[in-house]
Design a protein around this motif. Structure first.
Motif, PDB file in Angstrom:
ATOM      1  N   ILE A 568     -23.885-139.219 -41.016  1.00 41.04           N
ATOM      2  CA  ILE A 568     -22.805-140.162 -41.309  1.00 41.04           C
ATOM      3  C   ILE A 568     -21.802-139.568 -42.288  1.00 41.04           C
ATOM      4  O   ILE A 568     -22.127-138.666 -43.079  1.00 41.04           O
ATOM      5  CB  ILE A 568     -23.354-141.485 -41.881  1.00 41.04           C
ATOM      6  N   ASP A 569     -20.593-140.102 -42.211  1.00 40.26           N
ATOM      7  CA  ASP A 569     -19.531-139.766 -43.162  1.00 40.26           C
ATOM      8  C   ASP A 569     -19.263-141.008 -44.008  1.00 40.26           C
ATOM      9  O   ASP A 569     -18.932-142.068 -43.476  1.00 40.26           O
ATOM     10  CB  ASP A 569     -18.262-139.359 -42.414  1.00 40.26           C
ATOM     11  N   ARG A 607     -27.006-134.141 -43.662  1.00 41.73           N
ATOM     12  CA  ARG A 607     -26.741-135.292 -42.791  1.00 41.73           C
ATOM     13  C   ARG A 607     -25.615-136.164 -43.339  1.00 41.73           C
ATOM     14  O   ARG A 607     -25.246-137.158 -42.718  1.00 41.73           O
ATOM     15  CB  ARG A 607     -28.000-136.136 -42.631  1.00 41.73           C
ATOM     16  N   LEU A 608     -25.096-135.796 -44.487  1.00 40.71           N
ATOM     17  CA  LEU A 608     -24.128-136.652 -45.166  1.00 40.71           C
ATOM     18  C   LEU A 608     -22.866-135.900 -45.519  1.00 40.71           C
ATOM     19  O   LEU A 608     -22.902-134.726 -45.909  1.00 40.71           O
ATOM     20  CB  LEU A 608     -24.741-137.220 -46.455  1.00 40.71           C
ATOM     21  N   SER A 609     -21.761-136.580 -45.392  1.00 41.21           N
ATOM     22  CA  SER A 609     -20.483-136.099 -45.930  1.00 41.21           C
ATOM     23  C   SER A 609     -19.804-137.292 -46.576  1.00 41.21           C
ATOM     24  O   SER A 609     -20.159-138.438 -46.309  1.00 41.21           O
ATOM     25  CB  SER A 609     -19.609-135.494 -44.828  1.00 41.21           C
ATOM     26  N   SER A 610     -18.832-137.068 -47.427  1.00 43.09           N
ATOM     27  CA  SER A 610     -18.187-138.192 -48.121  1.00 43.09           C
ATOM     28  C   SER A 610     -16.756-137.844 -48.469  1.00 43.09           C
ATOM     29  O   SER A 610     -16.402-136.671 -48.663  1.00 43.09           O
ATOM     30  CB  SER A 610     -18.968-138.544 -49.395  1.00 43.09           C
ATOM     31  N   PHE A 641     -19.415-146.304 -43.302  1.00 40.90           N
ATOM     32  CA  PHE A 641     -20.459-145.319 -43.031  1.00 40.90           C
ATOM     33  C   PHE A 641     -20.331-144.932 -41.562  1.00 40.90           C
ATOM     34  O   PHE A 641     -20.965-145.525 -40.687  1.00 40.90           O
ATOM     35  CB  PHE A 641     -21.840-145.895 -43.348  1.00 40.90           C
ATOM     36  N   ILE A 642     -19.485-143.981 -41.280  1.00 40.74           N
ATOM     37  CA  ILE A 642     -19.102-143.636 -39.914  1.00 40.74           C
ATOM     38  C   ILE A 642     -20.124-142.676 -39.315  1.00 40.74           C
ATOM     39  O   ILE A 642     -20.451-141.638 -39.910  1.00 40.74           O
ATOM     40  CB  ILE A 642     -17.703-143.016 -39.877  1.00 40.74           C
ATOM     41  N   ILE A 643     -20.637-143.040 -38.113  1.00 41.51           N
ATOM     42  CA  ILE A 643     -21.593-142.169 -37.418  1.00 41.51           C
ATOM     43  C   ILE A 643     -20.849-140.948 -36.881  1.00 41.51           C
ATOM     44  O   ILE A 643     -19.907-141.059 -36.088  1.00 41.51           O
ATOM     45  CB  ILE A 643     -22.274-142.926 -36.272  1.00 41.51           C
ATOM     46  N   MET A 644     -21.306-139.764 -37.313  1.00 44.89           N
ATOM     47  CA  MET A 644     -20.666-138.507 -36.889  1.00 44.89           C
ATOM     48  C   MET A 644     -21.423-137.846 -35.738  1.00 44.89           C
ATOM     49  O   MET A 644     -20.819-137.182 -34.898  1.00 44.89           O
ATOM     50  CB  MET A 644     -20.569-137.546 -38.069  1.00 44.89           C
ATOM     51  N   SER A 645     -22.746-138.019 -35.727  1.00 47.28           N
ATOM     52  CA  SER A 645     -23.544-137.477 -34.622  1.00 47.28           C
ATOM     53  C   SER A 645     -24.877-138.196 -34.584  1.00 47.28           C
ATOM     54  O   SER A 645     -25.328-138.777 -35.571  1.00 47.28           O
ATOM     55  CB  SER A 645     -23.750-135.965 -34.773  1.00 47.28           C
ATOM     56  N   LEU A 646     -25.527-138.139 -33.409  1.00 43.37           N
ATOM     57  CA  LEU A 646     -26.816-138.806 -33.209  1.00 43.37           C
ATOM     58  C   LEU A 646     -27.865-137.770 -32.800  1.00 43.37           C
ATOM     59  O   LEU A 646     -27.585-136.904 -31.982  1.00 43.37           O
ATOM     60  CB  LEU A 646     -26.694-139.873 -32.118  1.00 43.37           C
TER      61      LEU A 646
END
Length: 646
Positions: A568-569, A607-610, A641-646
Motif C-alpha cells: 500500500i501507499d 510493502r509500504l510507501s508514504s 491507503f492505496i493498494i499498489m499491488s496484490l
C-alpha cells in the motif's frame, strides 16, 4: 350534543425484535483470488477489539453483526462491552437487544434489569408505546387544515337538529323542533320535544330549502332519528326508542332504550315497520349506516362484546333480507370510549365520531380506509376544519360533488345541535407509499429477493417483504410517521435505516445500498473506504500516533497481515489552512509516522510507501481565501491507503 342522552349513546406493550434468519457464511480473510483480495470488515473489527481497542461504533457493529445472525452469545459479549464503555448515550433499542442476548444465554436476572432500564430510557426519549400512540397528535390535527369549508346549513332551529342523510334529492335529518300541537310531548331528561324526521329539498348546489316533516307513518310518540336508505329507495333503517305497535319495551331497570327499525315503501307509503333481529330490551342499537354495496349494515351498540362505552358493529344483510350475527369492528376502530354515528362513502372509507381516539375535545370525527379483506387502516382525525372542542358527529358526504353535512354543538350555533354544510377541498385520508430499490453499494447491481422489514420507532415489526426481480420493495405507510427499515441478504451486512414519511399524500423513494460482507479490493482501491476510516487523527501541528488513530491503523494492520502480498501507499492530506509549504511538510511527517507505526507492528517496510500531499488534492472548494465550515475543511483532512499491488 348537549342533551341528546338517549340517541347519542353515552358509551403493556411487548417490544419484540425479529431475529434475522440469515446465517451468513463468513469466508476466510486470507482467501486468495487472482488479482483480488477479499476483506471481511467484521472479522477485522473483532480482531482489533480483541487487542483491547474500544469505541462505541466498533462494539455496536460487532453486536449487531452477531445479533442479526442469531449468534446471541457473541452479541451478548459485544453489547456487554458497549454498555461497559458507555451507558449514557446508547439508543434504546440496544437495551432491548442486549437483554434478548442475555436471556438467550440464561442470564435472566441481568436481562430483566436491562429491560427495566430500557423502559425508562424509552419513556424518557419519547419511545414508550403509550406516548407513541399519541405522539404530537394535537399538532398533527391542527396541521390538517384547509381540507374543508363549512357553513350553516340553513335548516337549524333553536332545538337539536342533527343526523343527516340524502334521499331522492332531499336532505333527511333529525330535529326536536316544535312544529306540532300545544300538547306535543317533551322528554323529561332534555326538556325538548321528542325528535322526529324532517326533510328539505336540495338545490343544484346541495343547499337545503324549506323543511317539512318526512313521513307521518314513521312517527311514533317517542324519538325517531338517523335514517339510512337502500340504494333502490325501497327500504329505510332508522333509530327509535323501544316502541312498536303501541307497546313500549323496558330493560330490567325500567328504562326504555333504543333500537334500529326498518320499514319498506309500498305505494309511496312507508309500511311494515319491524325491529331488527339483533335488537334487545337490555342494550341499545342505533344510528344505522349501509356499506356502499348494501351488503352490510353498520351501527352503534353497547351490546355484550362491546370494548368500550359504545362500539361500532356490522351485520351482513343476506339476499333474502335476513341478517348475520353482529360483528364488532375491533380495536383499530373501537376504543374504551364512545364510537358512534358511522357513515361509509363510495370510496370505501368509514367515518365515525369518537371521544376515545385522540381529538381536540368532545366527540371528534374520524376516518379509516376499509381494506378489501374487511379490516381497517389506521384511524385518522379529519382535522380542525370540522372538529372543534365541542361535539362533532354525524358526518355525511357525496363523493361525486364533495358536498356534505355534519352536526356540531360548537359555540355560535343556533340550537343545541346544529347541522353544517361542508365542502371537501382535498382528500382527508393521507396515503403514502414507501418504496425503493436494493443495490450492491459497490457494483450498483440490483439485489432481488432481499428481505426488507418495516418497524415502527420502537422497533416493533410491522411488515416484511422481499424485493422483486428488479430489486424493488414497497410498503404502505402512514403519513407523517417515522419508521425503521432493515434490509438483509446473504453475503451482505444487514443495514438499518431511519426514514421519515411526508405528511402529504404521495410516495417516498428510499433506495438502500447494501455492503458486501467480503469486499473485493483491487489495485488502486483505497482501504480507508473499505474499513470506514475517514481520517487518522493527530494532535494539532504534531505527527505522533494517538490512541484513537491506532484503533484505525489496527484495521489496516489486520488486512496487511491477512494478505501478505498486499502493498500500500500511505497518503496524508490536509486542509488549506496554514501555508502550502507548511501543510506539505506536516502531511509528509504524518504519512511517514503512519508508515513507521505499521513497520513497528511487524509489516515489512518493502510493502509500504508514504507521501504527504498537503493541500494539493482538495476534495471540495475550500482553497485559500474561500470561506468554509469546519465540516467542509474536515473532508480535506483525510488519510488514504492505496493498494499498489496484490
Amino acid at each position: 350534543m348537549k342533551k341528546n342522552i338517549l340517541l347519542c349513546l353515552t358509551i403493556v406493550s411487548v417490544f419484540s425484535f425479529s431475529l434475522s434468519a440469515q446465517q451468513a457464511k463468513l469466508a476466510s480473510a486470507n482467501k486468495k483470488y487472482e488479482n483480488y483480495a477479499y476483506i471481511n470488515a467484521i472479522q477485522t473489527y473483532e480482531r482489533v477489539a480483541e487487542k483491547g481497542y474500544k469505541s462505541v461504533e466498533l462494539f455496536q457493529k460487532l453486536g449487531n453483526a452477531y445479533y442479526f445472525n442469531a449468534q446471541l452469545e457473541k452479541s451478548a459479549k459485544w453489547y456487554g462491552e458497549l454498555f461497559a464503555l458507555d451507558s449514557t448515550s446508547i439508543q434504546p433499542e440496544y437495551y432491548y437487544r442486549y437483554a434478548q442476548s442475555l436471556r438467550s444465554i440464561g442470564q435472566n436476572d441481568k436481562a430483566n434489569k436491562i429491560l427495566e432500564k430500557f423502559n425508562k430510557v424509552a419513556a424518557n426519549d419519547d419511545r414508550a408505546e403509550l406516548f407513541m400512540k399519541n405522539e404530537n397528535y394535537l399538532e398533527a390535527i391542527k396541521a390538517k387544515t384547509g381540507y374543508y369549508t363549512i357553513e350553516d346549513a340553513g335548516i337549524n332551529s333553536e332545538y337539536s337538529d342533527y343526523g343527516t342523510t340524502v334521499y331522492k334529492n332531499k336532505i333527511i335529518f333529525t330535529s326536536a323542533r316544535d312544529t306540532g300541537s300545544l300538547g306535543q310531548r317533551k322528554h323529561t331528561w332534555t326538556n325538548e320535544h321528542f325528535t322526529s324526521l324532517y326533510s328539505a329539498n336540495l338545490d343544484s348546489n346541495m343547499n337545503p330549502e324549506a323543511t317539512e316533516k318526512f313521513d307521518q307513518n314513521i312517527k311514533s310518540k317517542f324519538n325517531e332519528a338517523t335514517p339510512v336508505f337502500t340504494k333502490d329507495g325501497k327500504t329505510i333503517f332508522f333509530t327509535r326508542n323501544n316502541y312498536l305497535e303501541g307497546k313500549k319495551g323496558k330493560n330490567g331497570s325500567g328504562i326504555t332504550l333504543i333500537k334500529i327499525y326498518k320499514a319498506t315503501l309500498d305505494n309511496n307509503e312507508w309500511t311494515n315497520i319491524t325491529e331488527l333481529p339483533f335488537n334487545s330490551d337490555n342494550y341499545s342499537t342505533a344510528h344505522p349506516a349501509l356499506s356502499p354495496d348494501g351488503k352490510f349494515l353498520y351501527f352503534v351498540s353497547d351490546m355484550p362484546g362491546t370494548l368500550g362505552q359504545s362500539d361500532l358493529f356490522k351485520a351482513e344483510i343476506y339476499e333474502n333480507g335476513t341478517f348475520g350475527k353482529p360483528e364488532n369492528l375491533g380495536p383499530t376502530v373501537n376504543t374504551a370510549g364512545r364510537e358512534t354515528f358511522p357513515f361509509l362513502n363510495d370510496d370505501d372509507e368509514i367515518y365515525f365520531a369518537s371521544d376515545g381516539h385522540p381529538g381536540v375535545g368532545g366527540l371528534d370525527i374520524f376516518v379509516a380506509k376499509v381494506k378489501p379483506d374487511g379490516t381497517y387502516d389506521k384511524v385518522q382525525n379529519i382535522g380542525i376544519d370540522i372538529n372543534s372542542p365541542k361535539d362533532d358527529f354525524a358526518y355525511w358526504i357525496d363523493t361525486k360533488s364533495n358536498n356534505g353535512f355534519f352536526t356540531s354543538n360548537r359555540d355560535g350555533g343556533k340550537g343545541y345541535d346544529d347541522i353544517y354544510k361542508l365542502k371537501q377541498l382535498k382528500k382527508v385520508i393521507c396515503e403514502q407509499l414507501l418504496y425503493g430499490i436494493i443495490t450492491d453499494n459497490e457494483t450498483l447491481e440490483i439485489l432481488p429477493q432481499t428481505k426488507v422489514s418495516l418497524y415502527d420507532k420502537q422497533f416493533n415489526l410491522i411488515e416484511t417483504t422481499l424485493s422483486d426481480e428488479n430489486g424493488k420493495y414497497t410498503f404502505n405507510v402512514d403519513c407523517g410517521s417515522t419508521y425503521n427499515i432493515r434490509a438483509e441478504k446473504k453475503d451482505y451486512l444487514t443495514k438499518e435505516s431511519n426514514v421519515s414519511i411526508s405528511a402529504e399524500n404521495g410516495k417516498t423513494d428510499f433506495p438502500i445500498a447494501l455492503e458486501p460482507i467480503e469486499k473485493k479490493a483491487k489495485v488502486g482501491d483505497d482501504l480507508a473506504k473499505f474499513l470506514d476510516i475517514t481520517v487518522i487523527y493527530f494532535d494539532l501541528d504534531k505527527s505522533n500516533i494517538r490512541r484513537d488513530a491506532a484503533l484505525e491503523l489496527e484495521k489496516v494492520l489486520d488486512v496487511l497481515n491477512q494478505n501478505p502480498n498486499l502493498k500500500i501507499d500511505i497518503r496524508s492530506h490536509t486542509d488549506s489552512r496554514q501555508t502550502h509549504k507548511y501543510n506539505e511538510a506536516l502531511s509528509n511527517r504524518r504519512a511517514k509516522s503512519t508508515q513507521n507505526w505499521l513497520i513497528r507492528n511487524g509489516i515489512d517496510a518493502t510493502r509500504l510507501s508514504s507521501k504527504g500531499y498537503g493541500e494539493t488534492q482538495l476534495v471540495n472548494k475550500c482553497a485559500d481565501g474561500v470561506k468554509c465550515s469546519e465540516e467542509e475543511h474536515q473532508l480535506n483532512r483525510r488519510s488514504e491507503f492505496i493498494i499498489m499491488s496484490l
